[in-house]
Design a protein around this motif. Structure first.
Motif, PDB file in Angstrom:
ATOM      1  N   ALA A   1      -5.501   2.977  -0.094  1.00  0.00           N
ATOM      2  CA  ALA A   1      -6.289   3.909  -0.908  1.00  0.00           C
ATOM      3  C   ALA A   1      -5.455   5.129  -1.284  1.00  0.00           C
ATOM      4  O   ALA A   1      -5.531   5.635  -2.425  1.00  0.00           O
ATOM      5  N   LEU A   2      -4.657   5.625  -0.346  1.00  0.00           N
ATOM      6  CA  LEU A   2      -3.807   6.785  -0.606  1.00  0.00           C
ATOM      7  C   LEU A   2      -2.765   6.455  -1.678  1.00  0.00           C
ATOM      8  O   LEU A   2      -2.522   7.264  -2.595  1.00  0.00           O
TER       9      LEU A   2
ATOM     10  N   PRO B   1      -8.632  -1.133  14.132  1.00  0.00           N
ATOM     11  CA  PRO B   1      -7.782   0.046  13.889  1.00  0.00           C
ATOM     12  C   PRO B   1      -6.668  -0.229  12.876  1.00  0.00           C
ATOM     13  O   PRO B   1      -6.439   0.587  11.969  1.00  0.00           O
ATOM     14  N   GLN B   2      -5.989  -1.377  13.015  1.00  0.00           N
ATOM     15  CA  GLN B   2      -4.924  -1.704  12.059  1.00  0.00           C
ATOM     16  C   GLN B   2      -5.485  -1.919  10.662  1.00  0.00           C
ATOM     17  O   GLN B   2      -4.896  -1.493   9.662  1.00  0.00           O
ATOM     18  N   LEU B   3      -6.631  -2.568  10.586  1.00  0.00           N
ATOM     19  CA  LEU B   3      -7.233  -2.870   9.289  1.00  0.00           C
ATOM     20  C   LEU B   3      -7.665  -1.589   8.577  1.00  0.00           C
ATOM     21  O   LEU B   3      -7.429  -1.421   7.367  1.00  0.00           O
ATOM     22  N   VAL B   4      -8.281  -0.687   9.322  1.00  0.00           N
ATOM     23  CA  VAL B   4      -8.692   0.594   8.730  1.00  0.00           C
ATOM     24  C   VAL B   4      -7.463   1.388   8.293  1.00  0.00           C
ATOM     25  O   VAL B   4      -7.430   1.986   7.200  1.00  0.00           O
ATOM     26  N   GLY B   5      -6.441   1.379   9.122  1.00  0.00           N
ATOM     27  CA  GLY B   5      -5.235   2.129   8.795  1.00  0.00           C
ATOM     28  C   GLY B   5      -4.564   1.631   7.527  1.00  0.00           C
ATOM     29  O   GLY B   5      -4.188   2.429   6.656  1.00  0.00           O
ATOM     30  N   ILE B   6      -4.428   0.314   7.392  1.00  0.00           N
ATOM     31  CA  ILE B   6      -3.747  -0.223   6.211  1.00  0.00           C
ATOM     32  C   ILE B   6      -4.601  -0.043   4.962  1.00  0.00           C
ATOM     33  O   ILE B   6      -4.083   0.167   3.857  1.00  0.00           O
ATOM     34  N   THR B   7      -5.937  -0.086   5.111  1.00  0.00           N
ATOM     35  CA  THR B   7      -6.818   0.128   3.956  1.00  0.00           C
ATOM     36  C   THR B   7      -6.751   1.568   3.485  1.00  0.00           C
ATOM     37  O   THR B   7      -6.702   1.849   2.272  1.00  0.00           O
ATOM     38  N   LEU B   8      -6.745   2.514   4.421  1.00  0.00           N
ATOM     39  CA  LEU B   8      -6.624   3.928   4.047  1.00  0.00           C
ATOM     40  C   LEU B   8      -5.270   4.201   3.400  1.00  0.00           C
ATOM     41  O   LEU B   8      -5.180   4.978   2.433  1.00  0.00           O
ATOM     42  N   PHE B   9      -4.236   3.552   3.912  1.00  0.00           N
ATOM     43  CA  PHE B   9      -2.911   3.713   3.306  1.00  0.00           C
ATOM     44  C   PHE B   9      -2.912   3.185   1.873  1.00  0.00           C
ATOM     45  O   PHE B   9      -2.358   3.826   0.964  1.00  0.00           O
TER      46      PHE B   9
ATOM     47  N   GLY C   1       2.737  -3.441  -4.955  1.00  0.00           N
ATOM     48  CA  GLY C   1       2.853  -4.605  -5.827  1.00  0.00           C
ATOM     49  C   GLY C   1       1.586  -4.928  -6.588  1.00  0.00           C
ATOM     50  O   GLY C   1       1.639  -5.578  -7.635  1.00  0.00           O
ATOM     51  N   LEU C   2       0.434  -4.498  -6.063  1.00  0.00           N
ATOM     52  CA  LEU C   2      -0.836  -4.828  -6.699  1.00  0.00           C
ATOM     53  C   LEU C   2      -1.360  -3.726  -7.612  1.00  0.00           C
ATOM     54  O   LEU C   2      -2.188  -3.981  -8.495  1.00  0.00           O
ATOM     55  N   LEU C   3      -0.914  -2.496  -7.409  1.00  0.00           N
ATOM     56  CA  LEU C   3      -1.525  -1.347  -8.071  1.00  0.00           C
ATOM     57  C   LEU C   3      -1.524  -1.464  -9.587  1.00  0.00           C
ATOM     58  O   LEU C   3      -2.549  -1.231 -10.250  1.00  0.00           O
TER      59      LEU C   3
ATOM     60  N   PRO D   1      -7.141  -1.271  -2.787  1.00  0.00           N
ATOM     61  CA  PRO D   1      -7.490  -1.186  -1.350  1.00  0.00           C
ATOM     62  C   PRO D   1      -8.367  -2.335  -0.880  1.00  0.00           C
ATOM     63  O   PRO D   1      -8.220  -2.806   0.258  1.00  0.00           O
ATOM     64  N   VAL D   2      -9.270  -2.812  -1.736  1.00  0.00           N
ATOM     65  CA  VAL D   2     -10.158  -3.912  -1.342  1.00  0.00           C
ATOM     66  C   VAL D   2      -9.362  -5.191  -1.115  1.00  0.00           C
ATOM     67  O   VAL D   2      -9.525  -5.882  -0.099  1.00  0.00           O
ATOM     68  N   ILE D   3      -8.491  -5.519  -2.061  1.00  0.00           N
ATOM     69  CA  ILE D   3      -7.701  -6.744  -1.937  1.00  0.00           C
ATOM     70  C   ILE D   3      -6.714  -6.647  -0.780  1.00  0.00           C
ATOM     71  O   ILE D   3      -6.502  -7.602  -0.033  1.00  0.00           O
ATOM     72  N   VAL D   4      -6.113  -5.471  -0.613  1.00  0.00           N
ATOM     73  CA  VAL D   4      -5.194  -5.278   0.517  1.00  0.00           C
ATOM     74  C   VAL D   4      -5.932  -5.459   1.835  1.00  0.00           C
ATOM     75  O   VAL D   4      -5.422  -6.090   2.775  1.00  0.00           O
TER      76      VAL D   4
END
Length: 303
Positions: A36-37, A26-34, A228-230, A238-241
């Protein structure tokens, strides 16, 4: 605890049972979606462009690595100490059974001590996990002994007392010379030391503030990381995050899991299997079959 033969490197990439991935999904999906946003918004929150580069993340990442390294080392040290203590329980129960058979020369009396040692092992397991030891203890003690233990708060200590009383009975009955009783008392003392060590580990967790500091820093780091990565990697942000967050979340979850080695999670000590193994080897020495149910389907050891 999960016990498996070595897996092929490709299968290892997709293993779920025994990994912490289901726990942190759940945390991993949440931070990846964030992430991506943030990527789709080009790093903007409303009209504000959040300008960060990789320099602060390098410094913070180093600090996090130190904290996580300390936390994981401390957790694994607790796990390994717990395993060492249970190894000493195995050694001393075997030694006591052997001494009873070779020094007392009374197999029936040795069998009585072996039963008490088995009751100690199961009572210790149940005390560490906060479960009911009554059904297992009743398999090894007579009605009076089981009733005496049922009323006790610290059941393993009382079973050790009963084992010590057995040694005293053999000495007073002239079946065991006082000088030969000393090695048996030494083994009982080592069992008492193992009991105290297990109680210390179970009753003294890692200070809570370490968990709080690491938890807060990891989440703050992962939330700010997309900004910082964008500008450097664009759509790959999102992949690296996700990958970096997986590393931090997984290490935190693993250290929290093995911090309490006597629990029932996948990577905790297999106390049921170890108790059964100790029971089996002790009873085999006195010519008795195991009395508790065998744990573990092949490849998976129950905890």
């Amino acid at each position: 605890m999960i016990v498996r033969p070595p897996l092929h490197w490709l299968r290892m990439l997709f293993v779920l049972r025994g990994s912490v991935l289901p726990r942190i999904t759940p945390q991993l999906v949440g931070i990846t979606l964030f992430a991506a946003l943030i990527t789709l918004a080009h790093g903007r929150i409303g009209d504000w462009k959040v300008s960060l580069n990789f320099v602060p993340f390098s410094l913070i990442g180093l600090t996090l690595a130190i904290f996580l390294g300390f936390r994981n080392s401390t957790s694994y040290a607790r796990y390994w100490e717990a395993r060492t203590l249970w190894g000493s329980v195995l050694n001393e129960t075997r030694s006591l059974t052997r001494q009873a058979l070779t020094l007392v020369h009374d197999r029936d009396a040795a069998r009585q001590l072996a039963f008490r040692l088995c009751a100690f092992v199961h009572a210790l397991r149940h005390q560490l996990r906060g479960t009911d030891a009554g059904p297992d203890i009743a398999l090894f003690l007579d009605t009076a002994g089981a009733a005496r233990l049922q009323a006790a708060r610290f059941k393993p200590a009382i079973v050790l007392l009963m084992a010590g009383e057995w040694v005293g009975e053999q000495v007073r009955g002239g079946r065991l010379a006082p000088s030969l009783a000393l090695p048996m008392e030494s083994s009982l003392s080592l069992l008492s030391t193992a009991l105290g060590g297990c109680e210390r580990l179970a009753g003294t967790p890692i200070p809570f503030t370490y968990s709080v500091i690491i938890h807060r820093c990891i989440y703050l780091y992962c939330v700010l990381l997309p900004f910082g990565l964008l500008d450097s990697i664009g759509l790959m942000t999102p992949v690296i995050v996700c990958f970096i967050a997986y590393t931090f979340f997984a290490l935190e979850a693993l250290s929290a899991e093995i911090e309490e080695p006597f629990g029932e999670e996948a990577n905790d000590l297999p106390l049921a299997a170890m108790s059964y193994m100790i029971e089996s080897t002790v009873l085999e020495m006195v010519g008795e079959p195991p009395r508790t149910a065998a744990p573990a389907p092949q490849g998976f050891i129950q905890t």
